[in-house]
Every structure is written in C-alpha cells, then in structure tokens.
Design a protein around this motif. Structure first.
Motif, short mmCIF file in Angstrom:
data_model
loop_
_atom_site.label_atom_id
_atom_site.label_comp_id
_atom_site.label_asym_id
_atom_site.label_seq_id
_atom_site.Cartn_x
_atom_site.Cartn_y
_atom_site.Cartn_z
N VAL A 1 -0.66 -7.94 -7.10
CA VAL A 1 -1.89 -8.73 -7.13
C VAL A 1 -2.70 -8.22 -8.31
N GLY A 2 -2.90 -9.09 -9.31
CA GLY A 2 -3.50 -8.58 -10.54
C GLY A 2 -2.57 -7.51 -11.09
N GLY A 3 -3.09 -6.32 -11.30
CA GLY A 3 -2.25 -5.22 -11.73
C GLY A 3 -1.97 -4.22 -10.64
N THR A 4 -2.22 -4.62 -9.38
CA THR A 4 -2.08 -3.70 -8.26
C THR A 4 -0.81 -4.00 -7.47
N ILE A 5 0.02 -2.99 -7.26
CA ILE A 5 1.22 -3.15 -6.44
C ILE A 5 0.84 -3.00 -4.98
N VAL A 6 1.28 -3.96 -4.18
CA VAL A 6 1.05 -3.93 -2.73
C VAL A 6 2.40 -3.81 -2.04
N GLU A 7 2.52 -2.83 -1.14
CA GLU A 7 3.74 -2.65 -0.37
C GLU A 7 3.48 -3.06 1.08
N VAL A 8 4.44 -3.77 1.66
CA VAL A 8 4.33 -4.19 3.05
C VAL A 8 5.09 -3.21 3.92
N VAL A 9 4.42 -2.68 4.95
CA VAL A 9 5.02 -1.67 5.82
C VAL A 9 4.87 -2.09 7.28
N GLY A 10 5.59 -1.42 8.15
CA GLY A 10 5.47 -1.69 9.57
C GLY A 10 6.37 -2.81 10.01
N GLY A 11 5.80 -3.81 10.67
CA GLY A 11 6.57 -4.97 11.11
C GLY A 11 6.22 -5.47 12.49
N ALA A 12 5.79 -4.57 13.39
CA ALA A 12 5.52 -4.96 14.77
C ALA A 12 4.14 -4.48 15.20
N HIS A 13 3.43 -5.35 15.89
CA HIS A 13 2.14 -4.99 16.50
C HIS A 13 2.38 -3.95 17.59
N ALA A 14 1.45 -3.03 17.74
CA ALA A 14 1.54 -2.06 18.83
C ALA A 14 1.57 -2.78 20.18
N VAL A 15 2.19 -2.17 21.16
CA VAL A 15 2.31 -2.78 22.49
C VAL A 15 0.95 -2.79 23.18
N ILE A 16 0.52 -3.98 23.59
CA ILE A 16 -0.72 -4.11 24.35
C ILE A 16 -0.44 -3.91 25.84
#
Length: 210
Positions: free
Chosen positions: A95-110
């Motif tokens: 985004v612009g000049g900023t690298i964004v990494e996607v981590v995780g994947g699952a919402h915590a258990v409610i």
C-alpha cells in the motif's frame, strides 16, 4: 509511524508512505470524516470491526483507497456490491510504499457452539501488528502490538499471556469499548507485561508516534 486510535479496534496508521485505516466499526468514531486514505483494511466481518452501512460513504470520499478484507467479510461487502480485494494469510501486498503482511486466519473461539469465522491480522511495514480478534504470534517480533483488551472471546489473563507471547517493545491497548472502564485492564497489562515491553495508552483521536 504515527498511529491514531479511533476507539475499539479502529486505528489509522500513517507510515510515511501510506495512510491506512483498519477496522472502521460501529464502536469507533471519527473515521467517517477521514480523507486521503490509501487503503481500508478489515480484519473480519463482526459489526464492531466493520460498520457496513457507513462504508460506502467512507470509500466515496477516499476514491484512491483500496478496500482489503478477509474471505468472510468478502461475502458481506459483496452483498452490497462494494468493490474489494480479498487477502489470505501468508500473502504480502503493498500500500503506497508500505508492505503489509497478512497473518493468522481464524477468529478466536467465542464459544464452541458458535461457528468460527475467518480473521486477518495485518503486519504493517514489519513493525506494527493489528491481530484483529485472534492470538496470532508472528514469526518475528513487531515493534508495536495493538493489544486486544476485552471481548466475549477474551479474558484479561489471556490478553496478558498473548502480550507475553509476542513480547513487543511497545504495546498499545485497543478493543476496549465493551468495558465501562478499561483502566483496570490497562493496569494489569502494565503490571504483568514482560520485561522490556512498554504499555502505552492511546486516547481516542490523539496521534501516537511509534
């Protein structure tokens, strides 16, 4: 990097090369008038992280901003014909000049009786981690952890354990709007933080340099 906490899970990050809004939800305020955004990131579909009714106007006044969502949120915004990009854990994008990494994947258990939904955590520029509603520990330690404070899926001991697991130099509590007075939780974080971690409270709407 400059961060502005707009309440609950909503944060504006100005990296110097990009202006990014994360989780414009119903418990947050002030994001509705923002302009000059490069991207809007949504961690997951819950209303306290995405107010879908306010989203079209926000995007209209930020025509250069890309809406980036997890797979579950894609269904919600798709029903409104809102243009978006789906990102999955393990992906990197700029985004612009900023690298964004996607981590995780699952919402915590409610609760075991409730279905578990998808959740993207976002690591901005390798330095600031917004985990959404999850206990994601990244492969490398971020400079700043945006630390969930309280939620139906979270008790304070778990928040402390997560803080200790990540052990960042700086932790900024977020996701506090479900509490009438979050100061007790903040005090627990300050008392029980791991050695070398500063806990810094970010009042709503006040810029915080990191």
């Amino acid at each position: 990097m400059e961060l502005v906490h707009l309440g609950h899970s909503c944060v504006v990050a100005d990296t110097g090369s990009a202006r990014i809004l994360i989780d414009p939800g119903a418990f947050s305020e002030g994001y509705e008038t923002l302009e000059g955004l490069d991207a809007v990131l949504v961690t997951h579909q819950h209303f306290d992280h995405l107010d879908v009714d306010k989203l079209p106007a926000l995007l209209a006044q930020n025509p250069g901003a890309e809406l980036i969502v997890d797979a579950g949120t894609a269904e919600v915004v798709g029903e409104r014909d809102i243009a978006h990009t789906v990102r999955e854990p393990g992906e990197k994008f700029t985004v612009g000049g900023t690298i964004v990494e996607v981590v995780g994947g699952a919402h915590a258990v409610i609760h075991p009786d409730l279905p578990q939904i998808t959740n993207n955590g976002y690591l901005l520029g390798g330095t600031v981690l917004h985990p959404g509603d999850a206990f994601t520990v990244p492969e490398r330690t971020p400079d700043v952890l945006l630390l969930p404070t309280a939620a139906p899926w979270l008790k304070v001991a778990e928040a402390v354990d997560y803080l200790r697991a990540v052990a960042p130099p700086l932790a900024v509590p977020i996701h506090e709007a479900v509490l009438a007075n979050p100061d007790l939780h903040y005090g627990m974080f300050e008392t029980l933080a791991p050695r070398g971690t500063e806990v810094r409270i970010a009042p709503r709407g006040v810029a915080l340099a990191t």
